[in-house]
Design an enzyme around this catalytic site. Structure first.
Site, PDB file in Angstrom:
ATOM      1  N   ASP A  38     -32.816 -22.143  69.774  1.00 52.50           N
ATOM      2  CA  ASP A  38     -31.720 -21.207  69.975  1.00 52.50           C
ATOM      3  C   ASP A  38     -31.950 -19.964  69.134  1.00 52.50           C
ATOM      4  O   ASP A  38     -32.155 -20.048  67.922  1.00 52.50           O
ATOM      5  CB  ASP A  38     -30.391 -21.844  69.575  1.00 52.50           C
ATOM      6  CG  ASP A  38     -29.946 -22.914  70.553  1.00 52.50           C
ATOM      7  OD1 ASP A  38     -30.015 -22.663  71.769  1.00 52.50           O
ATOM      8  OD2 ASP A  38     -29.530 -24.006  70.104  1.00 52.50           O
ATOM      9  N   ASP A 181     -26.911 -28.055  78.558  1.00 49.94           N
ATOM     10  CA  ASP A 181     -26.907 -27.808  77.122  1.00 49.94           C
ATOM     11  C   ASP A 181     -25.481 -27.882  76.583  1.00 49.94           C
ATOM     12  O   ASP A 181     -24.606 -27.161  77.053  1.00 49.94           O
ATOM     13  CB  ASP A 181     -27.506 -26.423  76.844  1.00 49.94           C
ATOM     14  CG  ASP A 181     -27.723 -26.152  75.360  1.00 49.94           C
ATOM     15  OD1 ASP A 181     -27.373 -27.006  74.533  1.00 49.94           O
ATOM     16  OD2 ASP A 181     -28.244 -25.072  75.036  1.00 49.94           O
TER      17      ASP A 181
END
Length: 231
Positions: A38, A181
């Site tokens: 991320d 996710d």
């Protein structure tokens, strides 16, 4: 869909960031080939888990596929930085992209897989013209960047949104992958797979779940996938 390869993408920010090299090595030992990274700029959401220089170091210490999920406002800058590092896939959010088509082409021209990321409440209609250009679509099942809120649950329409995207992909005869996710847990994985997800971002409720070793959790997930594929 049942014969499609299921990709496991552990989120690096769920590992021990003070022992990143050891954590990545452990993932490699249990057979993980993809690492979900991320990239958060602190503006898109209130988090900044890994800086660009740290991601460069990660590239230096592993041959794993680096799967970049950009949660950023200056997408062109971060796309360029990630391409220079040498990652294998990049997804960016449509909500912060004024020039979606341009950004897709920037990534594809470098031979890198491209994905569009959608916040939970973002309609699939934003994919009307760009879906055929994407290798995958990342569906956020919780509000992005707030994973430290352990009480946050998947949005109630998570499975329906995956099903709707899967149907859309099939209606267009595409092979676009669906990445799920956000709170992808040991309990939710079977239903996520049934809905059409084939790329699972794993974190604290699955691969890094306490009470079992990383290997034991990986074996448990492998069994869930095997059961699903056998129907």
């Amino acid at each position: 869909m049942v014969n499609k390869k299921i990709i496991l993408s552990p989120s690096v920010m769920c590992s021990d960031l003070t022992a990143l090299k050891e954590g990545i090595s452990e993932l490699e030992k249990v057979g993980i080939t993809d690492l979900h990274v991320d990239v958060i700029d602190g503006a898109f959401s209130p988090a900044m888990p890994l800086g660009i220089d740290t991601i460069k170091k990660v590239r230096d210490i592993t041959d794993m596929n680096l799967d970049i999920h950009m949660m950023t406002t200056n997408n062109e800058f971060f796309i360029t930085e990630m391409l220079n590092i040498g990652v294998q896939s990049i997804s960016f959010h449509v909500e912060t992209s004024l020039h979606v088509d341009r950004h897709i082409n920037m990534i594809k021209k470098k031979g890198v897989k491209v994905g569009l990321a959608l916040n939970p409440a973002t309609s699939l209609s934003v994919l009307d013209y760009t879906l055929p250009l994407c290798d995958y679509v990342l569906l956020m099942l919780i509000n992005p960047g707030f994973a430290t809120d352990k009480n946050e649950q998947q949005v109630p329409y998570a499975l329906q949104k995956i099903k709707d995207l899967s149907n859309l992909i099939q209606s267009k005869s595409l092979s676009t992958s669906i990445q799920a996710d956000g709170r992808v847990s040991l309990e939710s994985i079977p239903n996520l797979l049934k809905a059409g997800a084939d790329n699972l971002v794993l974190g604290s409720t699955s691969l890094y779940r306490s009470g079992r070793t990383l290997l034991e959790n990986k074996q448990y997930i492998d069994q869930l996938i095997s059961d699903f594929q056998r129907g």
